[in-house]
Design a protein around this motif. Structure first.
Motif, PDB file in Angstrom:
ATOM      1  N   ALA A 198      -7.815  -0.806  34.343  1.00 16.19           N
ATOM      2  CA  ALA A 198      -7.464   0.401  35.674  1.00 16.19           C
ATOM      3  C   ALA A 198      -5.967  -0.437  35.952  1.00 16.19           C
ATOM      4  O   ALA A 198      -6.427  -0.611  36.804  1.00 16.19           O
ATOM      5  CB  ALA A 198      -8.117   1.404  36.205  1.00 16.19           C
ATOM      6  N   LYS A 199      -5.006  -1.145  36.015  1.00 15.68           N
ATOM      7  CA  LYS A 199      -4.089  -1.661  36.406  1.00 15.68           C
ATOM      8  C   LYS A 199      -3.306  -0.499  36.436  1.00 15.68           C
ATOM      9  O   LYS A 199      -2.396   0.123  35.755  1.00 15.68           O
ATOM     10  CB  LYS A 199      -3.917  -2.574  36.166  1.00 15.68           C
ATOM     11  CG  LYS A 199      -2.575  -3.997  36.707  1.00 15.68           C
ATOM     12  CD  LYS A 199      -1.875  -4.946  35.723  1.00 15.68           C
ATOM     13  CE  LYS A 199      -1.006  -5.115  36.823  1.00 15.68           C
ATOM     14  NZ  LYS A 199      -0.899  -6.946  35.726  1.00 15.68           N
ATOM     15  N   TYR A 200      -2.851  -0.169  37.383  1.00 19.06           N
ATOM     16  CA  TYR A 200      -1.735   0.752  37.879  1.00 19.06           C
ATOM     17  C   TYR A 200      -0.197   0.089  38.352  1.00 19.06           C
ATOM     18  O   TYR A 200      -0.504  -1.238  38.536  1.00 19.06           O
ATOM     19  CB  TYR A 200      -2.086   1.598  39.118  1.00 19.06           C
ATOM     20  CG  TYR A 200      -3.290   2.648  39.407  1.00 19.06           C
ATOM     21  CD1 TYR A 200      -3.134   3.690  38.792  1.00 19.06           C
ATOM     22  CD2 TYR A 200      -4.249   2.182  39.661  1.00 19.06           C
ATOM     23  CE1 TYR A 200      -3.686   4.586  38.390  1.00 19.06           C
ATOM     24  CE2 TYR A 200      -5.886   3.102  38.968  1.00 19.06           C
ATOM     25  CZ  TYR A 200      -5.218   4.380  38.573  1.00 19.06           C
ATOM     26  OH  TYR A 200      -6.145   5.820  38.229  1.00 19.06           O
ATOM     27  N   VAL A 251     -10.863  -2.588  39.173  1.00 19.09           N
ATOM     28  CA  VAL A 251      -9.640  -1.989  39.101  1.00 19.09           C
ATOM     29  C   VAL A 251      -8.514  -2.404  40.101  1.00 19.09           C
ATOM     30  O   VAL A 251      -9.273  -2.936  40.465  1.00 19.09           O
ATOM     31  CB  VAL A 251     -10.442  -0.260  40.286  1.00 19.09           C
ATOM     32  CG1 VAL A 251      -9.334   0.752  40.508  1.00 19.09           C
ATOM     33  CG2 VAL A 251     -10.980   0.258  38.846  1.00 19.09           C
ATOM     34  N   LYS A 252      -6.773  -2.267  39.852  1.00 18.11           N
ATOM     35  CA  LYS A 252      -5.975  -2.987  40.583  1.00 18.11           C
ATOM     36  C   LYS A 252      -4.554  -1.631  40.564  1.00 18.11           C
ATOM     37  O   LYS A 252      -4.773  -1.498  40.249  1.00 18.11           O
ATOM     38  CB  LYS A 252      -5.601  -4.133  39.487  1.00 18.11           C
ATOM     39  CG  LYS A 252      -4.624  -4.659  40.903  1.00 18.11           C
ATOM     40  CD  LYS A 252      -3.946  -5.480  39.651  1.00 18.11           C
ATOM     41  CE  LYS A 252      -2.731  -6.507  39.911  1.00 18.11           C
ATOM     42  NZ  LYS A 252      -2.477  -7.657  38.736  1.00 18.11           N
ATOM     43  N   PRO A 253      -4.524  -1.934  42.202  1.00 17.42           N
ATOM     44  CA  PRO A 253      -5.240  -2.190  43.219  1.00 17.42           C
ATOM     45  C   PRO A 253      -6.239  -1.764  44.008  1.00 17.42           C
ATOM     46  O   PRO A 253      -7.150  -0.853  42.964  1.00 17.42           O
ATOM     47  CB  PRO A 253      -3.630  -1.609  44.601  1.00 17.42           C
ATOM     48  CG  PRO A 253      -3.113  -2.077  43.692  1.00 17.42           C
ATOM     49  CD  PRO A 253      -3.345  -0.920  42.223  1.00 17.42           C
ATOM     50  N   THR A 316      -9.815 -11.406  45.817  1.00 24.55           N
ATOM     51  CA  THR A 316      -8.668 -11.940  47.401  1.00 24.55           C
ATOM     52  C   THR A 316      -8.175 -12.867  47.489  1.00 24.55           C
ATOM     53  O   THR A 316      -8.767 -13.937  47.489  1.00 24.55           O
ATOM     54  CB  THR A 316      -9.690 -11.244  48.368  1.00 24.55           C
ATOM     55  OG1 THR A 316      -9.227 -11.140  49.553  1.00 24.55           O
ATOM     56  CG2 THR A 316     -10.967 -11.987  48.445  1.00 24.55           C
ATOM     57  N   TYR A 317      -7.001 -12.905  48.189  1.00 24.48           N
ATOM     58  CA  TYR A 317      -6.452 -14.178  48.654  1.00 24.48           C
ATOM     59  C   TYR A 317      -7.124 -14.118  50.261  1.00 24.48           C
ATOM     60  O   TYR A 317      -6.480 -15.304  50.709  1.00 24.48           O
ATOM     61  CB  TYR A 317      -4.799 -13.949  48.733  1.00 24.48           C
ATOM     62  CG  TYR A 317      -4.570 -13.625  47.325  1.00 24.48           C
ATOM     63  CD1 TYR A 317      -3.843 -14.416  46.628  1.00 24.48           C
ATOM     64  CD2 TYR A 317      -3.743 -11.792  46.675  1.00 24.48           C
ATOM     65  CE1 TYR A 317      -3.569 -13.901  45.786  1.00 24.48           C
ATOM     66  CE2 TYR A 317      -3.198 -11.355  46.399  1.00 24.48           C
ATOM     67  CZ  TYR A 317      -3.358 -12.389  45.016  1.00 24.48           C
ATOM     68  OH  TYR A 317      -2.905 -12.742  44.157  1.00 24.48           O
ATOM     69  N   HIS A 318      -7.970 -13.392  50.965  1.00 27.01           N
ATOM     70  CA  HIS A 318      -8.652 -13.589  52.079  1.00 27.01           C
ATOM     71  C   HIS A 318     -10.249 -14.946  51.917  1.00 27.01           C
ATOM     72  O   HIS A 318     -10.414 -14.551  52.437  1.00 27.01           O
ATOM     73  CB  HIS A 318      -9.151 -11.869  52.444  1.00 27.01           C
ATOM     74  CG  HIS A 318      -7.871 -11.504  53.098  1.00 27.01           C
ATOM     75  ND1 HIS A 318      -6.721 -11.974  54.126  1.00 27.01           N
ATOM     76  CD2 HIS A 318      -7.567 -10.263  52.920  1.00 27.01           C
ATOM     77  CE1 HIS A 318      -6.167 -10.235  54.047  1.00 27.01           C
ATOM     78  NE2 HIS A 318      -6.781 -10.216  53.182  1.00 27.01           N
TER      79      HIS A 318
HETATM   80  C1  PBG Z   1       0.713  -9.988  35.906  1.00 29.91           C
HETATM   81  C2  PBG Z   1      -0.110 -10.103  37.275  1.00 29.91           C
HETATM   82  C3  PBG Z   1       0.301  -9.340  38.388  1.00 29.91           C
HETATM   83  C4  PBG Z   1      -0.436  -9.203  39.570  1.00 29.91           C
HETATM   84  C5  PBG Z   1      -1.608 -10.016  38.244  1.00 29.91           C
HETATM   85  N1  PBG Z   1      -0.953 -10.048  37.606  1.00 29.91           N
HETATM   86  C6  PBG Z   1       1.567  -8.430  38.155  1.00 29.91           C
HETATM   87  C7  PBG Z   1       2.024  -7.542  37.909  1.00 29.91           C
HETATM   88  O1  PBG Z   1       1.187  -7.176  37.180  1.00 29.91           O
HETATM   89  O2  PBG Z   1       3.426  -7.273  38.433  1.00 29.91           O
HETATM   90  C8  PBG Z   1      -0.357  -8.514  40.753  1.00 29.91           C
HETATM   91  C9  PBG Z   1      -1.377  -9.624  41.483  1.00 29.91           C
HETATM   92  C10 PBG Z   1      -0.758  -9.146  42.853  1.00 29.91           C
HETATM   93  O3  PBG Z   1      -0.256  -8.148  43.463  1.00 29.91           O
HETATM   94  O4  PBG Z   1      -1.863  -9.640  44.136  1.00 29.91           O
HETATM   95  N2  PBG Z   1       0.915  -9.311  34.916  1.00 29.91           N
END
Ligand code: PBG
Length: 329
Positions: A198-200, A251-253, A316-318
Motif C-alpha cells: 500500500a504505497k500512496y 504501508v508507506k508513508p 526509518t532514517y532515524h
Molecule cells: C521508489 C521509492 C520512493 C521511495 C522509496 N522508494 C520514491 C517515490 O516513490 O517517489 C520514497 C522513500 C522516502 O520518501 O523516504 N519508487
C-alpha cells in the motif's frame, strides 16, 4: 465510592509498574536503515534535503553497514544512484551497478546483517518514472506489463548478488507474482519478498526524490501509486500481494496512514512493515534544528506510534540515532 480507572493510579504512580505494563516496546531489532549507494570510491556526502543521511560509495556503504550492526540494527535497505540514466533504466539491471556491488561488499563485511534491496526503475530512468513510459490519449502513461519484465530482471540481479530480500516499490500490478515466479525459477527460493503493498502517491517523498535524483521530469505518479483518500483499496492491494507470494507487506508513508496500517495488521495478521519516509524524517530534523522540539523524545514517540499501529518492521532514517538513544534509556 469505587473509582474506576483505565490504569489504576497505584500502577501509574510507580515507575517499575509503568515499565512493566507498557504495551508497546520499540527495539532496534525492528528497524531497517536505508542507504543510498553511488558509484565511485571513498565518497561520502550529506544529502542536503535529509540532514544526517549520506550518499555513499560501495566501500563507505559497507562501513556504514558495520556501524548499524554494532548498534543492534539487523537489516538495511539499499537504494542506488547510477552513473547514467536512460528511458529504460538499464543500469537498474546491470550486475555491476552500485546496488549489486554494495550487496556483495556488505555481505562480505557483515554477513549476519540482512540486506534488502529496493526494486524500482525511478532512480535509473532519465524521465524519473517507475517504469516504461508510453503515450495514450491522455498523454504519457507507464506501461505496466513492459515494466514488469524490467523489474523482474532487476530483482534477479539483486538476488544473484546475494540480497536476502527484494522490495518492489513501483506499484505495478502483478509485480509480486512475476518476481516471485522468476526468483523461484532461477533457484532463488530463499530470497524473500518485501512488498510495498500500500504505497500512496505522497508529498512526503519530497526529500527522497532529491536524495535519489528520481523526481519525475513530467507528470506525477498518480497513475500507479495510490490515492491518499483510499482505504479499502489498500486492503485489496495487500490481499493480492499476499496471494502472489509476498513475505512481508508494507504501508508507506507511515504517519499519515496509521489507520491503514492498523487495519491491515488486524485483517491479515501477516508480517507487516511501515516506511517512515523522508518527509516525515526531514520535518523532524528541520524542527529540531530550529529548537522547536525535543528530537529524541519526538523520534521515540513517532517510532512507538508506528509500532503500536501494527508494524513489526519499521524502515526509518532515524534508525541509528534511535538505536543509540534506546541503549541510553
Ligand atoms: C521508489 C521509492 C520512493 C521511495 C522509496 N522508494 C520514491 C517515490 O516513490 O517517489 C520514497 C522513500 C522516502 O520518501 O523516504 N519508487
Amino acid at each position: 465510592m469505587i473509582s474506576s480507572s483505565a490504569r489504576p493510579r497505584r500502577l501509574r504512580n510507580l515507575k517499575w509498574a509503568r515499565d512493566m505494563f507498557r504495551e508497546t516496546r520499540v527495539t532496534a531489532d525492528s528497524f531497517v536503515y536505508p542507504l543510498f549507494v553511488v558509484p565511485g570510491k571513498k565518497y561520502k556526502k550529506e544529502i542536503s534535503s535529509m540532514p544526517g543521511c549520506f550518499h555513499l560509495s560501495v566501500d563507505e556503504a559497507a562501513l556504514e553497514a558495520e556501524k548499524c550492526r554494532a548498534l543492534g540494527i539487523n537489516a538495511i535497505i539499499l537504494f542506488g544512484l547510477p552513473s547514467k540514466k536512460d528511458p529504460l533504466g538499464k543500469e537498474a539491471y546491470n550486475p555491476k551497478g552500485p546496488v549489486p556491488e554494495a550487496v556483495r561488499a556488505i555481505k562480505r563485511a557483515v554477513p549476519e546483517l540482512a540486506v534488502i534491496t529496493d526494486v524500482c526503475l525511478c532512480e535509473y530512468t532519465s524521465h524519473g518514472h517507475c517504469g516504461v513510459v508510453t503515450k495514450n490519449a491522455c498523454g504519457h502513461m507507464v506501461d505496466n506489463d513492459q515494466t514488469l519484465k524490467l523489474l523482474v530482471k532487476e530483482a534477479l540481479v539483486h538476488a544473484g548478488a546475494g540480497a536476502d530480500f527484494v522490495a518492489p516499490s513501483d506499484m505495478m500490478d502483478n509485480r509480486v507474482g512475476a518476481i516471485r515466479e522468476a526468483l523461484d525459477a532461477a533457484g532463488f527460493q530463499q530470497t524473500g519478498l518485501l512488498s510495498y503493498a500500500a504505497k500512496y502517491s505522497s508529498a512526503f517523498y519530497g526529500p527522497f526524490r532529491e536524495a535519489a535524483q528520481s523526481a519525475p521530469q513530467f507528470g506525477d505518479r498518480k497513475t500507479y501509486q495510490m490515492d491518499p483518500a483510499n482505504f479499502l483499496e489498500a486492503l485489496r492491494e495487500v490481499e493480492l500481494d499476499v496471494m502472489q507470494g509476498a513475505d512481508i507487506v508494507m504501508v508507506k508513508p507511515a504517519l499519515a496512514y496509521l489507520d491503514v496500517l492498523r487495519a491491515i495488521k488486524d485483517k491479515f495478521q501477516f508480517p507487516t512493515a511501515a516506511y517512515n519516509v523522508s518527509g516525515e524524517y526531514s520535518m523532524v530534523k528541520a524542527a529540531a534544528k530550529q529548537g522547536l522540539i525535543n528530537e529524541k523524545a519526538m523520534v521515540l514517540e513517532i517510532l512507538t506510534s508506528i509500532k503500536r499501529a501494527g508494524a513489526d518492521m519499521i524502515i526509518t532514517y532515524h534508525a541509528k540515532d534511535a538505536a543509540k538513544w534506546l541503549k541510553e534509556i
